[in-house]
Scaffold this active site. Structure first.
Site, mmCIF file in Angstrom:
data_model
loop_
_atom_site.group_PDB
_atom_site.id
_atom_site.type_symbol
_atom_site.label_atom_id
_atom_site.label_comp_id
_atom_site.label_asym_id
_atom_site.label_seq_id
_atom_site.Cartn_x
_atom_site.Cartn_y
_atom_site.Cartn_z
ATOM 1 N N SER A 84 0.832 -1.204 0.000
ATOM 2 C CA SER A 84 0.000 0.000 0.000
ATOM 3 C C SER A 84 0.864 1.251 0.000
ATOM 4 O O SER A 84 2.037 1.221 0.345
ATOM 5 C CB SER A 84 -0.915 -0.005 1.219
ATOM 6 O OG SER A 84 -0.160 -0.229 2.384
ATOM 7 N N SER B 86 1.128 7.865 7.174
ATOM 8 C CA SER B 86 2.558 7.834 7.495
ATOM 9 C C SER B 86 3.366 8.573 6.429
ATOM 10 O O SER B 86 2.841 8.929 5.385
ATOM 11 C CB SER B 86 3.014 6.377 7.581
ATOM 12 O OG SER B 86 2.931 5.773 6.309
ATOM 13 N N ASP C 133 -10.961 0.890 16.905
ATOM 14 C CA ASP C 133 -10.375 -0.438 16.771
ATOM 15 C C ASP C 133 -11.463 -1.417 16.403
ATOM 16 O O ASP C 133 -12.559 -1.376 16.941
ATOM 17 C CB ASP C 133 -9.729 -0.876 18.091
ATOM 18 C CG ASP C 133 -8.358 -0.252 18.243
ATOM 19 O OD1 ASP C 133 -7.683 -0.096 17.215
ATOM 20 O OD2 ASP C 133 -7.984 0.082 19.368
#
Lengths: 511, 511
Positions: free
Chosen positions: B212, B217, B274
């Site tokens: 990916s 990030s 989550d």
């Protein structure tokens, strides 16, 4: 390849010129920045980033859309209508977009996702952030979903109601009873409020009623009342009207009684999730904030109503009663017939016409609207001690019949800014029965859609005038309903749709 | 006041001219219509309405924003970048906006909100509608929230994975093993994939790796690989590369292996919920679709990693193993050290430099990146039967040491379109220690933010070159890290932020 350090003073702050782009995002504040904008790069903003803007004493958080088109310059910050309004911006104002502080209360939303019980402090923190506009639409949707279904217990529902009240304005009426009513999930044309308030006020009880505008329907009570008198009153104006007349019918949205609820509702609506806890908090927070002491809940029950069975009505009624009591309200719930639309008109002016006919005891008054109004007014009168148990309906009927209710309604309208004539549509056309037979059913949902295509509620004169009721016999060619519109175009579109939906008024050929 | 009926033929269809507005809404298709637009009125569209647009054989559903500004004409339909791309529109194309059919599968989302178990058929219906773009962002958020936490059981997780696979493309590699690896929750600089693939392929196992790009990030594996070779390959091109070399490192997004997951992820990210079930389905759907037979999961465990404890790692590992097995995958999970960033570079080109140093056995190669890569490559080799149990690490080390891995990597890059030199930043500046002492900790989150301010991953050359590691002693004035940027402005902004965050590299003065 070494670059000498640049002095910080030349770098900050990075100001952009505000521009009103005139984009209605349905209340979500959106910020548009050019992809070549220096602030965008330096702050690392990207599409869907949450960005904080401050102007004077106002601060908002907006969702970023990045523009590569030429309708925005790199040194401009475009705002959606909601962002423009919330920030109180003026063309040419300068802002420094920055990263908002992390939203700590999202931790409580995550806890709720995991099924944990939320404390009053946790729910208050969430609602404060929601009211301050810190939640994005996605985060609002997550909160609404995490609390939907039966996931809020009674204690959490009380906490949510308290938090919503604390986040808004609150009206203090001093000593004495303050009567209120609320209808859970409207029926088309169910404008009983405008009949009940003058009856109750005429009997000496105080009834300051804040109503809503249409969200998805062709008319809300505030829209209908507005065809007869101004409804955009602030708290001081409401107080003067009620002191003079004992009642009012105004738009609640102008008063910010429960701004958090206004924000949550716009996300709940497209999600269409049933949520007992949120429904109860939504209703009761506005009643507490409005300073009501006695609340009558009108709960229409029927297969196409919001509450579909007597069992569901009992459950919801119990929760409303218990939460309301915890918050210091006296509550009474009445289950009513939710089968058919009430009255003949659909759309602000046509519904106002029905209300006026009832108040003035005209022969054309729809009997169902009159009966429902008297039943509920009687309940309010007994609830407030103005009539003995079992004597409310008789008193209400007398007050309506002898003209006291009509005079009180005229007083209220005058106090709100003056009684006026509802507008009449310039373009009308009847839709006729294609065959003879009995009217089997009337599809409320399709009728509402046709009325909206005709322009309601934006055009107050637009809507539908129903000429038949379920069970009646009609001849082929007899008018079933008449469309009202402000423009020939809207009339034509509504007609086109009505023609494609022949079963809107379902006529069963007699065998 | 009666209006003659207008012939229907003159009314429909209502066509609008498409216009590309260049607004990046982060993939949500948005339609902009003028408030004076006739279609808007006649169809009863309002802000936030869902509107269907068809062009050729493509159909999309977009969220409506209503424009009152002058950058859009009443007979134009403006599109966001996502809507423009999904519809395959050309300037001047004509469309007839219409109401989309109701989304039946939202009933399943409501059922999940009420905690009911969803069948395979229900989940498939939801995922088909999601993939077709029928869900609004709010509805996506509701689905994601309703399934978050631990609300999907193992059977539902299997169903979700199957539905995601069915909604995308699938690569069939025929007979034989297809090795794969996946890292759960990345560490900065953790580019082991680019070392593992050539080692494994050099040992005769097939390893076609789809990776990916960065989401939040400073670099994803696909971004890093792209500084060395093209990564935007379609399925036919991938097949040719793997047939020739036994391996590849390409961008998975170009292949549409799990388009539903791509859509859900963009809502999950800002919500930061989550969700075990969705995480497992997201990982495994892409592995099944990629045709993998053996999947090694690298699970870094540490206080700032995605998986924070050995217990959480065990739980997630078990679920991955069981669901993977049900779907016909052979699974192996390795828990690794998730404490510190891996390698020295942060940003595409700087991370590529570290990878090249490891593959070429240079003295400057970061030992931690080499060791992690060899450990995991050894596991893959044993898993695929290319090395005996316990012999994987030795084989991997030999293949790296004797240059076979480096030659294989060159072959793979050549097959993907040609090996190239990673770019070098024109502007670099070091940040120095303000005092002497020991490096106590390095804040991964702040480092990532500084690297992004410097321009990574958009500018491939941008990022951070770390010169120290936790535990090392530094002298006052010694360089801690060097910032790399493509422009002086970005360098200055990154420096400014770095200066305000002195504890990014936390140096503890020796007592």
């Amino acid at each position: 390849m070494q670059t000498p350090p640049t002095p910080l003073s030349s770098l900050t702050p990075h100001k952009l010129r505000l521009r009103r782009l005139g984009i209605d995002t349905y209340q979500e504040p959106v910020l548009y920045m050019h992809r070549d904008c220096r602030v965008c790069h330096s702050e690392g903003f990207e599409a869907q980033s949450r960005v904080e803007l401050a102007l004077g004493d106002r601060t908002i958080v907006a969702t970023l859309n990045v523009v590569s088109g030429d309708f925005l310059a790199p040194d401009e910050a475009g705002l959606s209508e909601a962002a423009w309004r919330l920030l109180g911006a003026q063309e040419g104002d300068m802002v420094s977009p920055r990263h908002p502080a992390p939203i700590e209360s999202l931790g409580h939303v995550r806890a709720k996702v995991y099924g944990r019980h939320l404390t009053q402090a946790a729910i208050t923190a969430v609602i404060e952030d929601v009211t301050a506009g810190r939640y994005s639409d996605l985060q609002l949707a997550a909160f609404v979903t995490a609390c939907a279904g039966d996931r809020l217990d009674q204690e959490e529902t009380v906490s949510l109601t308290r938090a919503m009240v604390a986040a808004g304005e609150r009206i203090d009426w001093g000593e004495g009873l303050v009567m209120d009513k609320h209808c859970v999930g409207g029926l088309p044309g169910n404008r009983t409020t405008m009949v009940i308030v003058p009856i109750v006020a005429a009997c000496g009880l105080r009834m300051p009623k804040t109503s809503s505008r249409a969200i998805t329907s062709p008319a809300g009570t505030a829209d209908t009342m507005e065809t007869l008198a101004p409804v955009d009153l602030d708290v001081a104006q409401i107080r003067r009207v009620v002191e003079r007349t004992g009642g009012c019918v105004v738009w609640g949205g102008a008063v910010r009684l429960s701004p958090a609820d206004d924000i949550l509702i716009r996300v709940e609506r497209p999600l269409d999730l049933d949520s007992q806890g949120q429904l109860v908090a939504s209703i009761l927070s506005k009643k507490v904030a409005a300073g009501s002491t006695h609340v009558l809940i009108d709960m229409p029950v029927g297969p196409t109503a919001k509450v579909r069975s007597a069992e569901a009505a009992d459950l919801l009624g119990r929760l409303l009663g218990q939460v309301g009591q915890t918050l210091g309200l006296r509550m009474r719930v009445v289950q009513t017939d939710g089968l058919a639309p009430v009255g003949r008109g659909i759309g602000p002016a046509l519904e106002a016409r029905d209300v006026l006919a009832v108040l003035r005891n005209l022969a054309t008054a729809p009997a169902d609207l009159a009966q429902r109004s008297l039943l509920l007014a009687g309940e309010v009168l007994e609830f407030g001690g103005a009539a003995p148990a079992g004597g409310g309906l008789a008193l209400a009927s007398a007050v309506l019949a002898d003209g006291r209710a009509w005079r009180k309604f005229q007083d209220i309208c005058a106090a709100q800014g003056g009684l006026r004539e509802p507008p009449v549509a310039a373009h009308q056309q009847a839709v006729h029965a294609l065959r003879s037979g009995s009217v089997l059913a009337i599809d409320n949902r399709r009728l509402a859609r046709i009325a909206k295509l005709a322009g309601a509620p934006g055009a107050a004169c637009a809507g539908i005038d129903l000429h038949v009721r379920p069970g009646e016999f009609v001849e082929r060619g007899q008018p079933l309903f008449t469309l009202h519109a402000a423009t020939p175009g809207e009339l034509a579109y509504a007609l086109e749709y009505a023609a494609s939906q022949a079963e809107t008024v379902h006529v069963l050929e007699d065998a």
